[in-house]
Enzyme design. Structure first.
Site, PDB file in Angstrom:
ATOM      1  N   SER A  85       0.844  -1.199   0.000  1.00  0.00           N
ATOM      2  CA  SER A  85       0.000   0.000   0.000  1.00  0.00           C
ATOM      3  C   SER A  85       0.872   1.240   0.000  1.00  0.00           C
ATOM      4  O   SER A  85       1.919   1.273   0.667  1.00  0.00           O
ATOM      5  CB  SER A  85      -0.910   0.028   1.232  1.00  0.00           C
ATOM      6  OG  SER A  85      -1.584   1.267   1.329  1.00  0.00           O
ATOM      7  N   TYR A  89      -2.416  -0.902   9.915  1.00  0.00           N
ATOM      8  CA  TYR A  89      -2.503  -1.399   8.542  1.00  0.00           C
ATOM      9  C   TYR A  89      -1.176  -1.211   7.816  1.00  0.00           C
ATOM     10  O   TYR A  89      -0.669  -2.136   7.168  1.00  0.00           O
ATOM     11  CB  TYR A  89      -3.620  -0.664   7.802  1.00  0.00           C
ATOM     12  CG  TYR A  89      -3.760  -1.043   6.355  1.00  0.00           C
ATOM     13  CD1 TYR A  89      -4.255  -2.292   5.979  1.00  0.00           C
ATOM     14  CD2 TYR A  89      -3.424  -0.136   5.345  1.00  0.00           C
ATOM     15  CE1 TYR A  89      -4.393  -2.643   4.652  1.00  0.00           C
ATOM     16  CE2 TYR A  89      -3.563  -0.478   4.010  1.00  0.00           C
ATOM     17  CZ  TYR A  89      -4.042  -1.726   3.666  1.00  0.00           C
ATOM     18  OH  TYR A  89      -4.175  -2.067   2.337  1.00  0.00           O
TER      19      TYR A  89
END
Length: 249
Positions: free
Chosen positions: A145, A158
């Site tokens: 990400s 995350y």
């Protein structure tokens, strides 16, 4: 009759999280590229089967299979199924993952453990089976990400799991020396999927869309296009985290 030359057979792709927003688009794109696709799902068999039907209706070849990516036996069975159905595995695209958000000081540790299990352990197990089984000329594509670099507040847990994905990707690429197998990760930026948009108001979405010089959110087909390149012709791209985010820095 002589056995067919494997080099003349369609390449075989396993797409984990294939029933998700990006996974769905990746499955369609790789099928359109001529690959036979095993669409993995965790719990949404109906959607996975719809994707398989859509690929088949378009003239492609696909099947679906359910498994928990953090269970080593189920992951092994996923790869067993790909080999039984299609004769081997050439491309593994690991999109499966979850995103739970909170500031570090308020983060629920059960949520952290859940993300660790799926995003880190799941990536480790899928990569382990892929590395053991993938054929020469193959490609492993993990999902990281852009938030690892962008450091948005509230994404600590995350981003930490995706930083682990980056590390696994870069090291595995070196460990597969001599195998003619590439290992890369794509790192999407803000992308209009249900996973990303969940819980965000319109003002937040508009702000995120304006971060890129192209002044829009990414869409799943943007990400699938990059995966297609890395999994197909881009044989000299190896051991990289490719930021697919429209220029967000």
């Amino acid at each position: 009759m002589a056995n067919p030359d494997p080099s003349n057979l369609p390449r075989v792709a396993v797409v984990t999280g294939g029933s998700g927003g990006i996974g769905r688009e990746v499955s369609h794109r790789l099928a359109a590229d001529g690959m036979s696709v095993l669409v993995h799902y965790a719990g949404n068999q109906v959607t996975a089967d719809e994707i398989v039907k859509s690929i088949s209706d378009a003239g492609g070849t696909a099947s679906s299979y359910g498994a928990d990516v953090a269970d080593e036996l189920q992951v092994a069975e996923l790869f067993d199924t790909a080999e039984q159905l299609y004769g081997g595995v050439d491309v593994v695209v690991h999109t499966a993952g979850i995103m739970l958000l909170s500031r570090l000081t308020e983060f629920n540790l059960e949520d952290l453990d859940r993300m660790h299990r799926i995003n880190i352990r799941g990536t480790f197990l899928v990569n382990q089976q892929a590395a053991r089984r993938i054929r020469r000329g193959g490609a492993i594509v993990n999902f990281s990400s852009s938030v690892v670099k962008l450091a948005f507040e509230g994404y600590t847990g995350y981003a930490a799991t995706k930083g682990a994905v980056d590390a696994m990707t870069l090291i595995l690429a070196k460990e597969l020396r001599g195998r003619d197998v590439t290992v890369n990760a794509v790192a999407p930026g803000p992308t209009a999927t249900a996973l990303f948009l969940d819980g965000k108001d319109q003002a937040t979405i508009d702000t995120l869309a304006n971060l890129a010089p192209l002044q829009r959110l990414g869409v799943p087909s943007d990400i699938a296009e990059a995966v297609s390149f890395i999994a197909g012709p881009a044989r000299w791209v190896n051991g990289q985290v490719v930021y697919v985010n429209g220029g967000v820095v």
